[in-house]
Design a protein around this motif. Structure first.
Motif, PDB file in Angstrom:
ATOM      1  N   ASN A 138       0.831  -1.206   0.000  1.00  0.00           N
ATOM      2  CA  ASN A 138       0.000   0.000   0.000  1.00  0.00           C
ATOM      3  C   ASN A 138       0.867   1.258   0.000  1.00  0.00           C
ATOM      4  OD1 ASN A 138      -2.848   0.034  -0.213  1.00  0.00           O
ATOM      5  ND2 ASN A 138      -3.019   1.117   1.728  1.00  0.00           N
ATOM      6  N   LEU A 139       1.987   1.212   0.711  1.00  0.00           N
ATOM      7  CA  LEU A 139       2.912   2.354   0.733  1.00  0.00           C
ATOM      8  C   LEU A 139       3.520   2.566  -0.653  1.00  0.00           C
ATOM      9  CD1 LEU A 139       4.741   1.613   4.118  1.00  0.00           C
ATOM     10  CD2 LEU A 139       3.213   3.544   3.670  1.00  0.00           C
ATOM     11  N   GLN A 140       3.942   1.469  -1.289  1.00  0.00           N
ATOM     12  CA  GLN A 140       4.527   1.570  -2.630  1.00  0.00           C
ATOM     13  C   GLN A 140       3.489   2.088  -3.632  1.00  0.00           C
ATOM     14  OE1 GLN A 140       7.589   1.145  -3.635  1.00  0.00           O
ATOM     15  NE2 GLN A 140       8.653  -0.350  -2.353  1.00  0.00           N
ATOM     16  N   LYS A 141       2.264   1.630  -3.494  1.00  0.00           N
ATOM     17  CA  LYS A 141       1.192   2.074  -4.389  1.00  0.00           C
ATOM     18  C   LYS A 141       0.941   3.573  -4.224  1.00  0.00           C
ATOM     19  CE  LYS A 141      -3.763   1.413  -5.297  1.00  0.00           C
ATOM     20  NZ  LYS A 141      -5.008   0.758  -4.826  1.00  0.00           N
ATOM     21  N   MET A 142       0.975   4.050  -2.982  1.00  0.00           N
ATOM     22  CA  MET A 142       0.748   5.471  -2.735  1.00  0.00           C
ATOM     23  C   MET A 142       1.838   6.326  -3.378  1.00  0.00           C
ATOM     24  SD  MET A 142       0.746   8.567  -1.359  1.00  0.00           S
ATOM     25  CE  MET A 142       2.352   8.409  -0.565  1.00  0.00           C
ATOM     26  N   VAL A 143       3.089   5.875  -3.278  1.00  0.00           N
ATOM     27  CA  VAL A 143       4.199   6.617  -3.889  1.00  0.00           C
ATOM     28  C   VAL A 143       4.020   6.679  -5.406  1.00  0.00           C
ATOM     29  CG1 VAL A 143       6.690   6.630  -4.311  1.00  0.00           C
ATOM     30  CG2 VAL A 143       5.814   6.062  -2.030  1.00  0.00           C
ATOM     31  N   LEU A 144       3.626   5.565  -6.006  1.00  0.00           N
ATOM     32  CA  LEU A 144       3.394   5.530  -7.454  1.00  0.00           C
ATOM     33  C   LEU A 144       2.265   6.488  -7.842  1.00  0.00           C
ATOM     34  CD1 LEU A 144       3.904   4.297 -10.243  1.00  0.00           C
ATOM     35  CD2 LEU A 144       2.302   2.464  -9.644  1.00  0.00           C
ATOM     36  N   GLU A 145       1.164   6.461  -7.092  1.00  0.00           N
ATOM     37  CA  GLU A 145       0.035   7.346  -7.387  1.00  0.00           C
ATOM     38  C   GLU A 145       0.416   8.809  -7.190  1.00  0.00           C
ATOM     39  OE1 GLU A 145      -3.026   5.885  -4.843  1.00  0.00           O
ATOM     40  OE2 GLU A 145      -3.631   4.285  -6.223  1.00  0.00           O
ATOM     41  N   TYR A 146       1.238   9.072  -6.204  1.00  0.00           N
ATOM     42  CA  TYR A 146       1.707  10.441  -5.956  1.00  0.00           C
ATOM     43  C   TYR A 146       2.489  10.950  -7.168  1.00  0.00           C
ATOM     44  CZ  TYR A 146       3.691  14.369  -3.309  1.00  0.00           C
ATOM     45  OH  TYR A 146       4.050  15.617  -2.871  1.00  0.00           O
ATOM     46  N   ARG A 147       3.380  10.110  -7.670  1.00  0.00           N
ATOM     47  CA  ARG A 147       4.190  10.516  -8.818  1.00  0.00           C
ATOM     48  C   ARG A 147       3.333  10.685 -10.068  1.00  0.00           C
ATOM     49  NH1 ARG A 147       9.392   6.796  -7.110  1.00  0.00           N
ATOM     50  NH2 ARG A 147      10.689   8.546  -6.406  1.00  0.00           N
ATOM     51  N   GLU A 148       2.364   9.813 -10.238  1.00  0.00           N
ATOM     52  CA  GLU A 148       1.463   9.937 -11.388  1.00  0.00           C
ATOM     53  C   GLU A 148       0.650  11.226 -11.296  1.00  0.00           C
ATOM     54  OE1 GLU A 148      -0.789   6.357 -11.195  1.00  0.00           O
ATOM     55  OE2 GLU A 148       0.679   5.166 -12.334  1.00  0.00           O
ATOM     56  N   ALA A 149       0.211  11.575 -10.094  1.00  0.00           N
ATOM     57  CA  ALA A 149      -0.552  12.813  -9.900  1.00  0.00           C
ATOM     58  C   ALA A 149       0.327  14.030 -10.153  1.00  0.00           C
ATOM     59  CB  ALA A 149      -1.129  12.849  -8.484  1.00  0.00           C
ATOM     60  N   GLU A 150       1.585  13.964  -9.721  1.00  0.00           N
ATOM     61  CA  GLU A 150       2.534  15.047  -9.990  1.00  0.00           C
ATOM     62  C   GLU A 150       2.692  15.254 -11.488  1.00  0.00           C
ATOM     63  OE1 GLU A 150       6.106  16.057  -6.884  1.00  0.00           O
ATOM     64  OE2 GLU A 150       6.325  14.298  -8.159  1.00  0.00           O
ATOM     65  N   GLN A 151       2.875  14.164 -12.198  1.00  0.00           N
ATOM     66  CA  GLN A 151       3.054  14.222 -13.645  1.00  0.00           C
ATOM     67  C   GLN A 151       1.837  14.845 -14.319  1.00  0.00           C
ATOM     68  OE1 GLN A 151       5.895  13.155 -15.351  1.00  0.00           O
ATOM     69  NE2 GLN A 151       4.968  14.059 -17.174  1.00  0.00           N
ATOM     70  N   LYS A 152       0.674  14.471 -13.842  1.00  0.00           N
ATOM     71  CA  LYS A 152      -0.572  14.968 -14.428  1.00  0.00           C
ATOM     72  C   LYS A 152      -0.772  16.459 -14.151  1.00  0.00           C
ATOM     73  CE  LYS A 152      -5.606  14.315 -14.249  1.00  0.00           C
ATOM     74  NZ  LYS A 152      -6.720  13.513 -13.645  1.00  0.00           N
ATOM     75  N   HIS A 153      -0.459  16.905 -12.944  1.00  0.00           N
ATOM     76  CA  HIS A 153      -0.743  18.287 -12.556  1.00  0.00           C
ATOM     77  C   HIS A 153       0.370  19.272 -12.917  1.00  0.00           C
ATOM     78  CE1 HIS A 153      -3.826  16.277 -10.147  1.00  0.00           C
ATOM     79  NE2 HIS A 153      -4.421  17.446 -10.053  1.00  0.00           N
ATOM     80  N   THR A 154       1.625  18.796 -12.946  1.00  0.00           N
ATOM     81  CA  THR A 154       2.735  19.723 -13.179  1.00  0.00           C
ATOM     82  C   THR A 154       3.519  19.411 -14.451  1.00  0.00           C
ATOM     83  OG1 THR A 154       4.362  18.411 -11.925  1.00  0.00           O
ATOM     84  CG2 THR A 154       2.984  19.958 -10.677  1.00  0.00           C
TER      85      THR A 154
END
Length: 217
Positions: A140-156
């Protein structure tokens, strides 16, 4: 009538873990050791109010990643990452009510070691725990990090989160967990702290709010 544990001293309080009456001494000695105390036990709550916090200096220094420095500026700049990782822990704690502080600490530690190796050598090395609950936490921790990076890519349009940032965030949570738990085998003080930060919400609004706050606008 005598205590249900020692069978010697007089019983004076009801133990919800045993569904029986026990003496105050056994309650204090066996709390979160032999007894799997529910979080709403009035005697457990009273004990937590009067317990002195564990000093990190009393713990094994190697368990706290002393080589990892975490400053106030890092905490301010990465509060959304810390929020996301904490939410990932709380999600697993809600899904598996048998998890203890020691499970969260073990999963946080193993995940931090994975990112420490990534930071220092660029190699992805992971030692899976034989404990299924701890495996689920780490995933779950690894999944959160991946989703965080994907969200960063999408927003910035780019991913700014470094492996070293994830390492510091995980180590911060490791140290917090050690400071908040009593260290007893069945302790859940850190688990209960996390659950209090992300209370149940039937409408699912809390989860949506956390997801929306992962990336700094």
């Amino acid at each position: 009538m005598s205590c249900a544990i020692c069978e010697k001293r007089k019983q004076k309080r009801f133990c919800p873990a045993l569904h029986a009456r026990i003496c105050p001494q056994c309650c204090g000695e066996q709390r979160e050791v032999r007894l799997d105390c529910p979080s709403d036990c009035v005697y457990l709550r009273q004990a937590r109010l009067h317990e002195k916090p564990r000093g990190l200096q009393d713990l094994d220094p190697s368990a706290l990643f002393p080589q990892v420095e975490i400053g106030e500026q890092f905490l301010h700049q990465h509060e959304h990452l810390l929020l996301g990782l904490s939410f990932a822990l709380a999600q697993r704690a809600k899904a598996d009510r048998n998890l203890k502080d020691s499970d969260l600490i073990a999963a946080l530690t193993s995940t931090a070691k994975t990112f420490e190796t990534l930071t220092n050598s660029g190699l992805h090395y992971e030692t899976p725990s034989p404990h299924l609950g701890q495996q689920a936490i780490a995933a779950n921790l690894q999944k959160m990090v991946l989703e965080y990076r994907e969200a960063e890519q999408k927003h910035t349009g780019q991913t700014r989160l470094r492996d070293s940032d994830v390492l510091r965030a995980l180590v911060f949570l490791v140290r917090m967990a050690h400071a908040r738990t009593s260290g007893r085998p069945k302790a859940r003080a850190f688990v209960d702290f996390l659950l209090a930060q992300f209370p149940e919400n039937p409408a699912g609004v809390a989860g949506e709010e956390v997801a929306n706050r992962l990336i700094v606008p």
